[in-house]
Write a protein that holds these residues in place. Structure first.
Motif, PDB file in Angstrom:
ATOM      1  N   UNK A 212     -19.666 -26.036  -6.023  1.00  0.00           N
ATOM      2  CA  UNK A 212     -20.157 -25.284  -4.850  1.00  0.00           C
ATOM      3  C   UNK A 212     -20.503 -23.842  -5.237  1.00  0.00           C
ATOM      4  N   UNK A 213     -21.530 -23.730  -6.034  1.00  0.00           N
ATOM      5  CA  UNK A 213     -21.936 -22.425  -6.561  1.00  0.00           C
ATOM      6  C   UNK A 213     -22.385 -21.492  -5.435  1.00  0.00           C
ATOM      7  N   UNK A 214     -23.056 -22.057  -4.432  1.00  0.00           N
ATOM      8  CA  UNK A 214     -23.529 -21.222  -3.324  1.00  0.00           C
ATOM      9  C   UNK A 214     -22.357 -20.587  -2.564  1.00  0.00           C
ATOM     10  N   UNK A 215     -21.278 -21.335  -2.422  1.00  0.00           N
ATOM     11  CA  UNK A 215     -20.085 -20.790  -1.733  1.00  0.00           C
ATOM     12  C   UNK A 215     -19.479 -19.658  -2.568  1.00  0.00           C
ATOM     13  N   UNK A 216     -19.442 -19.863  -3.871  1.00  0.00           N
ATOM     14  CA  UNK A 216     -18.896 -18.817  -4.754  1.00  0.00           C
ATOM     15  C   UNK A 216     -19.756 -17.545  -4.668  1.00  0.00           C
ATOM     16  N   UNK A 217     -21.059 -17.729  -4.684  1.00  0.00           N
ATOM     17  CA  UNK A 217     -21.958 -16.561  -4.596  1.00  0.00           C
ATOM     18  C   UNK A 217     -21.701 -15.798  -3.287  1.00  0.00           C
ATOM     19  N   UNK A 218     -21.636 -16.519  -2.183  1.00  0.00           N
ATOM     20  CA  UNK A 218     -21.463 -15.867  -0.879  1.00  0.00           C
ATOM     21  C   UNK A 218     -20.165 -15.059  -0.830  1.00  0.00           C
ATOM     22  N   UNK A 219     -19.100 -15.616  -1.392  1.00  0.00           N
ATOM     23  CA  UNK A 219     -17.823 -14.889  -1.406  1.00  0.00           C
ATOM     24  C   UNK A 219     -17.910 -13.627  -2.272  1.00  0.00           C
ATOM     25  N   UNK A 220     -18.532 -13.764  -3.437  1.00  0.00           N
ATOM     26  CA  UNK A 220     -18.620 -12.611  -4.354  1.00  0.00           C
ATOM     27  C   UNK A 220     -19.479 -11.492  -3.744  1.00  0.00           C
ATOM     28  N   UNK A 221     -20.557 -11.875  -3.115  1.00  0.00           N
ATOM     29  CA  UNK A 221     -21.423 -10.863  -2.483  1.00  0.00           C
ATOM     30  C   UNK A 221     -20.663 -10.186  -1.336  1.00  0.00           C
ATOM     31  N   UNK A 222     -19.906 -10.977  -0.580  1.00  0.00           N
ATOM     32  CA  UNK A 222     -19.102 -10.391   0.505  1.00  0.00           C
ATOM     33  C   UNK A 222     -18.109  -9.376  -0.065  1.00  0.00           C
ATOM     34  N   UNK A 223     -17.506  -9.702  -1.202  1.00  0.00           N
ATOM     35  CA  UNK A 223     -16.554  -8.767  -1.833  1.00  0.00           C
ATOM     36  C   UNK A 223     -17.262  -7.451  -2.165  1.00  0.00           C
TER      37      UNK A 223
ATOM     38  N   UNK B 265       0.797  -1.232   0.000  1.00  0.00           N
ATOM     39  CA  UNK B 265       0.000   0.000   0.000  1.00  0.00           C
ATOM     40  C   UNK B 265       0.834   1.289   0.000  1.00  0.00           C
ATOM     41  N   UNK B 266       1.822   1.419   0.897  1.00  0.00           N
ATOM     42  CA  UNK B 266       2.573   2.694   0.901  1.00  0.00           C
ATOM     43  C   UNK B 266       3.293   2.951  -0.420  1.00  0.00           C
ATOM     44  N   UNK B 267       3.750   1.886  -1.053  1.00  0.00           N
ATOM     45  CA  UNK B 267       4.487   2.045  -2.327  1.00  0.00           C
ATOM     46  C   UNK B 267       3.517   2.462  -3.434  1.00  0.00           C
ATOM     47  N   UNK B 268       2.363   1.808  -3.468  1.00  0.00           N
ATOM     48  CA  UNK B 268       1.347   2.143  -4.478  1.00  0.00           C
ATOM     49  C   UNK B 268       0.923   3.599  -4.331  1.00  0.00           C
ATOM     50  N   UNK B 269       0.709   3.991  -3.091  1.00  0.00           N
ATOM     51  CA  UNK B 269       0.283   5.372  -2.791  1.00  0.00           C
ATOM     52  C   UNK B 269       1.376   6.369  -3.210  1.00  0.00           C
ATOM     53  N   UNK B 270       2.611   6.038  -2.858  1.00  0.00           N
ATOM     54  CA  UNK B 270       3.720   6.957  -3.166  1.00  0.00           C
ATOM     55  C   UNK B 270       3.848   7.183  -4.674  1.00  0.00           C
ATOM     56  N   UNK B 271       3.646   6.108  -5.448  1.00  0.00           N
ATOM     57  CA  UNK B 271       3.788   6.231  -6.903  1.00  0.00           C
ATOM     58  C   UNK B 271       2.520   6.768  -7.566  1.00  0.00           C
ATOM     59  N   UNK B 272       1.436   6.866  -6.801  1.00  0.00           N
ATOM     60  CA  UNK B 272       0.187   7.380  -7.388  1.00  0.00           C
ATOM     61  C   UNK B 272      -0.432   6.431  -8.403  1.00  0.00           C
ATOM     62  N   UNK B 273      -0.228   5.125  -8.201  1.00  0.00           N
ATOM     63  CA  UNK B 273      -0.812   4.140  -9.126  1.00  0.00           C
ATOM     64  C   UNK B 273      -2.256   3.889  -8.699  1.00  0.00           C
ATOM     65  N   UNK B 274      -3.142   3.813  -9.674  1.00  0.00           N
ATOM     66  CA  UNK B 274      -4.549   3.525  -9.340  1.00  0.00           C
ATOM     67  C   UNK B 274      -4.678   2.087  -8.839  1.00  0.00           C
ATOM     68  N   UNK B 275      -5.210   1.921  -7.636  1.00  0.00           N
ATOM     69  CA  UNK B 275      -5.423   0.575  -7.084  1.00  0.00           C
ATOM     70  C   UNK B 275      -6.875   0.180  -7.332  1.00  0.00           C
ATOM     71  N   UNK B 276      -7.063  -1.018  -7.844  1.00  0.00           N
ATOM     72  CA  UNK B 276      -8.421  -1.506  -8.115  1.00  0.00           C
ATOM     73  C   UNK B 276      -8.722  -2.641  -7.136  1.00  0.00           C
ATOM     74  N   UNK B 277      -9.455  -2.337  -6.047  1.00  0.00           N
ATOM     75  CA  UNK B 277      -9.736  -3.375  -5.047  1.00  0.00           C
ATOM     76  C   UNK B 277     -10.561  -4.496  -5.671  1.00  0.00           C
ATOM     77  N   UNK B 278     -10.023  -5.695  -5.639  1.00  0.00           N
ATOM     78  CA  UNK B 278     -10.633  -6.813  -6.366  1.00  0.00           C
ATOM     79  C   UNK B 278     -10.748  -8.047  -5.477  1.00  0.00           C
ATOM     80  N   UNK B 279     -11.949  -8.606  -5.396  1.00  0.00           N
ATOM     81  CA  UNK B 279     -12.148  -9.867  -4.680  1.00  0.00           C
ATOM     82  C   UNK B 279     -11.712 -11.003  -5.584  1.00  0.00           C
ATOM     83  N   UNK B 280     -10.590 -11.613  -5.229  1.00  0.00           N
ATOM     84  CA  UNK B 280      -9.965 -12.635  -6.086  1.00  0.00           C
ATOM     85  C   UNK B 280     -10.356 -14.012  -5.557  1.00  0.00           C
ATOM     86  N   UNK B 281     -11.024 -14.787  -6.405  1.00  0.00           N
ATOM     87  CA  UNK B 281     -11.555 -16.073  -5.950  1.00  0.00           C
ATOM     88  C   UNK B 281     -10.981 -17.213  -6.786  1.00  0.00           C
TER      89      UNK B 281
END
Ligand code: 1GP
Length: 248
Positions: free
Chosen positions: A153-164, A114-130
């Motif tokens: 386990x589609x229901x588990x995938x849905x729950x994670x994506x909604x949490x993201x 995070x501090x390095x990304x911020x220092x360089x002014x790079x756009x961070x795209x918060x992404x839920x990676x599953x």
């Protein structure tokens, strides 16, 4: 500051879906990256992802600079670790591996980056990676020491994506891992997409344009391919992938 996210959303609105290609600096040297970037730009690709599980080559900056010298398309870091940052990139997928329970990949690497990304002014795209089971142990599974979500386990995938989404992430990435034997099931894509508003990226193990088209039809907003186009003999497929993603 969300220029790249806004740009990607615009692409999705205008073309129906976006096509992202992955350049792995460990597998494509500078000259290969140069040729590949020129070809991708011409084929109508929408953005470049640059990343690797290891980054042994130490060529991240050079590869990013090379791509940016050739194409005006966004160049987005797809990091395997907190050290995989380039000040020359337009953005970085700020991935949290939410399908796993390894704190390093949920938040540990992030506080180092995070501090390095911020220092360089790079756009961070918060992404839920599953990570989804792709029929074999991929590098991301091994390195992250996390268990993928079972394919049925589609229901588990849905729950994670909604949490993201509820956590404020801007995208969800359903990933079978680079070189996976099987790609994310269309049924899972369909189910996840029907439960979230944020854009859905799908990648890992996609080898055929018609497979990419089926995933767009199921609800993928962005398709990622890597491995398949690293083979010189398959590079001609880039145009077909681009058309399949954009014309579905
Ligand atoms: C991997 O989703 C990307 O993180 C691309 O996967 O190399 O299997 O196309 P492939």
């Amino acid at each position: 500051m969300s220029f790249v996210v806004d740009h990607l959303i615009k692409i999705k609105e205008e073309k129906g879906a976006g096509y992202l290609v992955l350049i792995d600096p460990d597998k494509q040297d500078l000259s290969q990256s140069t040729d590949f970037a020129a070809r991708a730009d011409k084929a109508g690709v929408d953005a470049f992802l640059v990343g690797s599980s290891f980054m042994m080559s130490d060529q991240l900056d050079e590869v990013v600079k090379t791509i940016r010298g050739i194409s005006k398309l966004p160049t987005i870091i797809f990091p395997g670790a907190s050290s995989h940052i380039s000040p020359y990139a337009d953005a970085i997928l700020f991935l949290s591996l939410i399908s796993g329970r390894n704190p390093e990949f949920l938040i540990g690497e992030h506080i180092k980056a995070a501090p390095v990304i911020k220092r360089h002014g790079i756009e961070a795209i918060p992404t839920g990676y599953m990570l989804i089971d792709g029929g074999c142990c991929t590098s991301v599974q091994f390195i992250s020491a996390t268990m993928p979500i079972p394919r049925d386990k589609v229901d588990i995938a849905i729950a994670h994506a909604v949490a993201a989404e509820l956590l404020g992430m801007k995208m969800v990435y359903l990933e079978c891992g680079s070189g996976a034997k099987r790609s994310v099931p269309d049924e899972m894509i369909r189910a996840v997409k029907s439960h979230i508003e944020i854009p859905l990226i799908v990648g890992g193990g996609i080898r055929k344009p018609e497979e990419a088209a089926a995933k767009v039809k199921a609800g993928a907003d962005f398709i990622v391919t890597g491995n398949i186009l690293e083979k010189e003999s398959e590079l001609k497929l880039i145009q077909e992938f681009s058309e399949a993603v954009h014309n579905t």
